[in-house]
Design an enzyme around this catalytic site. Structure first.
Site, PDB file in Angstrom:
ATOM      1  N   ASN A 202      36.604  67.696  20.221  1.00  0.00           N
ATOM      2  CA  ASN A 202      36.779  68.884  19.251  1.00  0.00           C
ATOM      3  C   ASN A 202      36.157  69.960  19.538  1.00  0.00           C
ATOM      4  O   ASN A 202      35.066  69.947  19.975  1.00  0.00           O
ATOM      5  CB  ASN A 202      36.264  68.129  17.991  1.00  0.00           C
ATOM      6  CG  ASN A 202      36.896  69.221  16.766  1.00  0.00           C
ATOM      7  OD1 ASN A 202      37.877  70.012  16.991  1.00  0.00           O
ATOM      8  ND2 ASN A 202      36.109  69.286  15.732  1.00  0.00           N
TER       9      ASN A 202
ATOM     10  N   ASP B 225      29.985  71.304  26.934  1.00  0.00           N
ATOM     11  CA  ASP B 225      30.073  70.672  25.681  1.00  0.00           C
ATOM     12  C   ASP B 225      29.956  69.201  25.956  1.00  0.00           C
ATOM     13  O   ASP B 225      30.315  68.490  25.361  1.00  0.00           O
ATOM     14  CB  ASP B 225      31.337  71.069  25.038  1.00  0.00           C
ATOM     15  CG  ASP B 225      31.170  70.670  23.480  1.00  0.00           C
ATOM     16  OD1 ASP B 225      30.184  70.163  23.218  1.00  0.00           O
ATOM     17  OD2 ASP B 225      32.191  70.589  22.750  1.00  0.00           O
TER      18      ASP B 225
END
Ligand SMILES: [Zn+2]
Ligand SMILES: [Zn+2]
Length: 440
Positions: A286, A313
């Site tokens: 996400n 990330d």
């Protein structure tokens, strides 16, 4: 960073590339006491230095990742300071920023102090920490931002979740004016994301999976850029994934908003077509992998400077959270060990972007947090990624430095590999097979 001696070594005959400092050429990179002492003509007489044969290898300023999840405290079975920082060093990074969505969250000055102390003891590259914007990431009450800054937090983020309330964000930005520290934003409108598990488009329709529309991200970026502009405050937008988002940031920058942003290697290299494999270990995260048009827009944003930096990330997860049907699997993939190689393979080798641009953006994440950009200019602390651009390897075949295995490039063949990393003046990493070949 653990205290200790700075490195004394020479990278013999390295091809040095530091586009920001305007350095390009073949040099002996001489490191004394942990600093770049000199970029000398190759082959000179040198005493008392470990010699490393770097002929045919590239020396870049080491990379900086402003967005990683080290999972400590609370989920050390996925990652911790030691494994996460080792994973970073293996990827050529000389610094990383850890997110605060741990268990419990990093929300107090004591939390920051404890992590900084632990990182000094147990991390092999410098680790900076963000604290949450709101207590427990509940989106209601601000943390004690001033005291948290005094304890050494480099910024604030509720990453993992958006800040739903524009009023709360505005208050946070007002406090930021007083105490400093960048606010990093995970942009997503939960009302639009709903229970989506992948990008909303033809692929989600074909698979019958609930989609997350691109506008879930871009509408929140536009809102937050407007709030930041109104307060003349500074925001950093995390993991851009959609064309509309690049456009929103571009428009905000053109309007003079103090906004920076990042994109992740997986969004720059692959698309939602990969989700047809229904492999959540590699392709569920996400924001989700989006369309080819989105990927092209991100690449254009990288080229024209709308996107300031690359951030992995890096989001480690345990196997049992990934070895379940796609809809139920945890979101997130690891990326530190493969970022450079994946981008080199997918974007530089085919001629999509040039090597200099990649190197510049790989270290671009320091500036939004007021940290100095790693550079190979003499006189600076040695932060160097030594890479073999021709090395071919298969991701995961020798395992991972990370404690988790959910690499989005698992089992991929990549070209280009980090052989050695100097971080804060010390040797933080050497590829095992490379260290065997080094003349001491
Ligand atoms: Zn996020
Ligand atoms: Zn994240």
């Amino acid at each position: 960073m653990r205290p200790g001696e700075g490195a004394d070594l020479v990278l013999r005959g390295a091809t040095v590339l530091d586009p920001v400092a305007g350095i390009e050429g073949v040099h002996d990179v001489i490191v004394r006491g942990g600093r770049i002492a000199e970029l000398a003509p190759p082959g000179g007489e040198l005493d008392e230095l470990e010699e490393i044969d770097a002929e045919g290898l590239h020396a870049f300023p080491a990379f900086f990742d402003p967005h990683v999840h080290l999972r400590t405290p609370g989920h050390e079975h996925k990652e911790d300071l030691e494994t996460g920082s080792r994973s970073a060093a293996a990827g050529g990074y000389c610094g990383i920023l850890a997110m605060a969505n741990t268990d419990p969250t990093v929300s107090t000055p004591a939390d920051i102090e404890a992590l900084r102390e632990a990182a000094r003891e147990g991390a092999c590259v410098p680790v900076g920490f963000l604290a949450t914007v709101t207590r427990g990431m509940e989106g209601e009450e601000l943390t004690e931002m001033g005291a948290i800054r005094d304890a050494g937090a480099l910024g604030f983020s509720d990453d993992g979740l958006p800040i739903r309330s524009a009023r709360i964000l505005r208050r946070a930005l007002q406090y930021q004016q007083l105490c400093g520290g960048t606010i990093a934003l995970h942009e997503e409108d939960p009302e639009l994301s709903g229970d989506g598990v992948m990008h909303e488009g033809p692929v989600s329709a074909a698979l019958g999976l609930a989609g997350i529309p691109s506008i879930s991200e871009s509408t929140m970026i536009a809102r937050d850029a407007a709030v930041a502009g109104y307060e003349n405050a500074r925001i950093h937008v995390q993991h851009l994934s959609a064309a509309e988002s690049v456009e929103a940031v571009r428009a905000a920058k053109a309007a003079g908003v103090r906004i920076s942003c990042e994109a992740s290697p997986h969004h720059l290299c692959v698309t939602d077509e990969e989700v047809r494999s229904l492999d959540p270990r590699r392709f569920k995260m996400n924001p989700p992998l989006r369309s080819e048009a989105d990927r092209q827009a991100l690449i254009e944003g990288l080229r024209d400077g709308t996107i300031d930096c690359i951030a992995t990330d890096h989001a480690p997860h345990a196997a049992e959270e990934k070895e379940v049907p796609f809809e139920q699997a945890a979101m997130g993939v690891t990326g530190l060990e493969t970022a450079f190689a994946a981008l080199h393979t997918n974007l530089v080798l085919p001629g999509v972007i040039d090597l200099g641009l990649l190197i510049e953006r790989m270290a671009g994440g320091a500036a939004p947090f007021d940290l100095g950009r790693p550079t190979l200019a003499p006189g600076n602390e040695a932060n160097v990624a030594l890479c073999d651009l021709g090395a071919e390897w298969t991701v995961g075949e020798e395992g991972y430095e990370s404690r988790s295995q959910n690499s989005w490039c698992a089992d991929s063949k990549l070209t280009g590999r980090v052989l050695m990393t100097l971080a804060a003046g010390r040797v933080a990493y050497r590829l095992r097979s490379f260290s065997l070949g080094v003349a001491a």
